[in-house]
Design a protein around this motif. Sequence first.
Motif, short mmCIF file in Angstrom:
data_model
loop_
_atom_site.label_atom_id
_atom_site.label_comp_id
_atom_site.label_asym_id
_atom_site.label_seq_id
_atom_site.Cartn_x
_atom_site.Cartn_y
_atom_site.Cartn_z
N ILE A 57 -0.24 -8.05 4.00
CA ILE A 57 -0.58 -7.10 3.08
C ILE A 57 0.28 -5.96 4.35
O ILE A 57 0.55 -5.96 4.64
CB ILE A 57 -2.53 -6.17 3.52
N VAL A 58 1.56 -4.95 2.81
CA VAL A 58 2.21 -4.54 3.64
C VAL A 58 2.22 -3.00 2.79
O VAL A 58 2.01 -2.55 2.80
CB VAL A 58 3.35 -5.06 3.08
N ASP A 59 2.51 -2.20 4.22
CA ASP A 59 3.87 -1.03 3.59
C ASP A 59 4.43 -1.19 2.37
O ASP A 59 5.93 -1.62 2.39
CB ASP A 59 4.34 0.15 4.61
N ALA A 60 3.86 -0.32 1.17
CA ALA A 60 4.62 -0.20 0.38
C ALA A 60 6.62 0.27 0.21
O ALA A 60 7.62 0.21 -0.36
CB ALA A 60 4.02 0.19 -1.08
N TYR A 61 6.51 0.74 1.29
CA TYR A 61 7.94 1.59 1.93
C TYR A 61 8.98 1.03 2.74
O TYR A 61 10.03 1.56 2.47
CB TYR A 61 7.50 3.20 2.35
N THR A 62 8.38 0.51 3.28
CA THR A 62 9.14 -0.36 4.55
C THR A 62 8.93 -1.79 4.20
O THR A 62 9.57 -2.59 4.59
CB THR A 62 9.12 -0.02 6.06
N LEU A 63 7.71 -2.48 3.47
CA LEU A 63 7.30 -4.19 3.22
C LEU A 63 6.92 -4.38 4.66
O LEU A 63 7.16 -6.10 5.03
CB LEU A 63 8.68 -4.53 2.66
N GLU A 64 6.87 -3.99 5.61
CA GLU A 64 6.80 -4.13 6.83
C GLU A 64 4.98 -4.21 6.59
O GLU A 64 4.04 -3.96 6.09
CB GLU A 64 6.66 -3.42 8.23
N PRO A 65 4.25 -5.63 7.43
CA PRO A 65 2.91 -5.68 7.33
C PRO A 65 2.19 -5.09 8.24
O PRO A 65 3.17 -4.32 8.67
CB PRO A 65 2.69 -6.71 8.05
N ILE A 66 1.32 -4.88 7.65
CA ILE A 66 -0.33 -3.76 7.88
C ILE A 66 -1.34 -4.98 7.90
O ILE A 66 -1.30 -5.55 7.63
CB ILE A 66 -0.39 -2.81 6.53
N GLU A 67 -1.37 -4.39 9.73
CA GLU A 67 -2.68 -4.79 10.32
C GLU A 67 -3.94 -4.21 10.34
O GLU A 67 -4.15 -3.25 10.74
CB GLU A 67 -2.38 -5.36 11.54
N LEU B 233 0.76 -1.21 -0.27
CA LEU B 233 0.49 0.21 0.15
C LEU B 233 0.54 1.61 0.23
O LEU B 233 2.05 0.94 0.87
CB LEU B 233 -1.50 -0.26 1.04
N LEU B 234 0.37 2.08 -0.62
CA LEU B 234 0.71 3.77 -1.15
C LEU B 234 0.81 4.84 -0.36
O LEU B 234 -0.40 4.06 0.32
CB LEU B 234 1.42 3.84 -2.04
N LYS B 235 0.89 5.43 -0.26
CA LYS B 235 0.70 6.59 1.38
C LYS B 235 -0.66 7.19 0.55
O LYS B 235 -1.22 6.98 -0.42
CB LYS B 235 1.26 8.19 1.00
N GLY B 236 -1.62 6.88 1.35
CA GLY B 236 -2.87 8.27 0.69
C GLY B 236 -4.36 6.44 0.36
O GLY B 236 -5.28 7.09 -0.07
#
Length: 114
Positions: free
Chosen positions: A94-104, A70-73
Amino acid sequence: MKNIQVIYLSGPMSGIENLNFPEFNRIAQQLRGLGHKVINPAEVDQPVKEWSACMRNDIAELMKADTLALLKGWETSSGAGVEISIAAALKMPIVDAYTLEPIELNVNVDIKSA
């Protein structure tokens, strides 16, 4: 994140200058530089520019990925919401596109698996 094979980028496009393509392209380039295969909706050929037609094409591309990034916004994007719902239903990371950390995310997807 380890074991990512194919990343699909998701984020806002509608209502953003140049459909947010510069940001999609920048992150795709960055992730490819790290050795990831990236599906970038900004690179998907869209013969019909209507939102629903674009989403159908993008969803077909999402099905080729194993991770949604996921990108910002993304929170304000209807298209990202659809893609998140599909990814969650299919138990895709599902991860943050900038860090590749999982997004809960608390995605209410009531789909019964066979």
